[in-house]
Scaffold this active site. Structure first.
Site, PDB file in Angstrom:
ATOM      1  N   ALA A  10       0.863  -1.174   0.000  1.00  0.00           N
ATOM      2  CA  ALA A  10       0.000   0.000   0.000  1.00  0.00           C
ATOM      3  C   ALA A  10       0.907   1.235   0.000  1.00  0.00           C
ATOM      4  O   ALA A  10       2.131   1.136   0.144  1.00  0.00           O
ATOM      5  CB  ALA A  10      -0.892  -0.009   1.244  1.00  0.00           C
ATOM      6  N   GLY A  14       7.381   2.584   1.844  1.00  0.00           N
ATOM      7  CA  GLY A  14       8.816   2.699   1.615  1.00  0.00           C
ATOM      8  C   GLY A  14       9.315   2.059   0.333  1.00  0.00           C
ATOM      9  O   GLY A  14      10.500   1.734   0.231  1.00  0.00           O
ATOM     10  N   GLU A  85       6.848   2.795  -9.413  1.00  0.00           N
ATOM     11  CA  GLU A  85       5.462   2.986  -9.878  1.00  0.00           C
ATOM     12  C   GLU A  85       5.094   1.941 -10.935  1.00  0.00           C
ATOM     13  O   GLU A  85       4.469   2.229 -11.953  1.00  0.00           O
ATOM     14  CB  GLU A  85       5.255   4.410 -10.414  1.00  0.00           C
ATOM     15  CG  GLU A  85       5.617   5.512  -9.437  1.00  0.00           C
ATOM     16  CD  GLU A  85       4.771   5.533  -8.165  1.00  0.00           C
ATOM     17  OE1 GLU A  85       3.692   4.927  -8.134  1.00  0.00           O
ATOM     18  OE2 GLU A  85       5.211   6.170  -7.188  1.00  0.00           O
ATOM     19  N   CYS A 142      -1.919   0.805   9.138  1.00  0.00           N
ATOM     20  CA  CYS A 142      -3.123   1.630   9.111  1.00  0.00           C
ATOM     21  C   CYS A 142      -3.118   2.515  10.368  1.00  0.00           C
ATOM     22  O   CYS A 142      -2.418   2.221  11.342  1.00  0.00           O
ATOM     23  CB  CYS A 142      -4.339   0.695   9.128  1.00  0.00           C
ATOM     24  SG  CYS A 142      -5.952   1.500   9.100  1.00  0.00           S
TER      25      CYS A 142
END
EC number: 2.7.1.21
Length: 186
Positions: A10, A14, A85, A142
């Site tokens: 997610a 890092g 990415e 989270c």
């Protein structure tokens, strides 16, 4: 034998920091790397891999038309390909990186998101999950303390957005890394 790697997580786990560290490790030992990042990601400028911790460096950009086979040609001396990415890779580009790893013995390490803000796989991530020789889930947490596995898009009031284009570039002001429960309860 070289491999195709997929290191996913997610947001805020890092991934870019890890990519920059791998590049540093190769280069510190005298090896050359080629670093690529998505043209569409302009949060820190085009062609820049940036860690939220601060380190950054220039990279080559890719878009849906990039031909990795042609870009790499028969260039000697490259020890590794690093892709940031990677969720924005096309299916064909992942297949090309797989071929480069296996037929040219050149490792390709891809870092990216697994899913979008609706919990759907990105096309590049789906193909990486299918073809990668090794996969590593990088961890982040989270707000509630559980492992974050989802990317939740939020509005200016921090409310969950459930509809929209799959790709909308943004950082902490647009997205939160959340666990499955918080994703469902929001």
């Amino acid at each position: 034998m070289a491999k195709l790697f997929f290191r996913y997580a997610a947001m805020n786990a890092g991934k870019s920091t890890a990519l920059l560290q791998v590049a540093h490790n190769y280069e510190e030992r005298g090896h050359s790397v080629r670093i690529f990042t998505a043209q569409v990601d302009d949060r820190y400028g085009h062609g820049v891999v940036t860690s939220r911790l601060g380190p950054q460096r220039h990279a080559e950009v890719f878009d849906a038309t990039t031909d990795f086979q042609a870009l790499l040609g028969e260039q000697p001396g490259i020890a590794c390909i690093l892709v940031d990415e990677a969720q924005f890779l096309t299916k064909a580009q992942v297949w090309a990186l797989h071929e480069i790893a296996h037929l040219r013995n050149l490792p390709a390490i891809c870092y990216g998101l697994r899913t979008d803000f609706q919990g759907e796989l990105f096309p590049g991530s789906a193909t990486l999950l299918a073809l990668a020789d090794e996969m590593d889930e990088m961890k982040t947490i989270c707000d509630c303390g559980r492992k974050a596995t989802m990317n939740m898009r939020v509005d200016a009031n921090n409310r969950k957005i459930t509809e929209g284009a799959q790709v909308e570039i943004g950082g902490n002001a647009r997205y939160r890394a959340v666990c499955g429960r918080c994703f469902r309860q929001s």
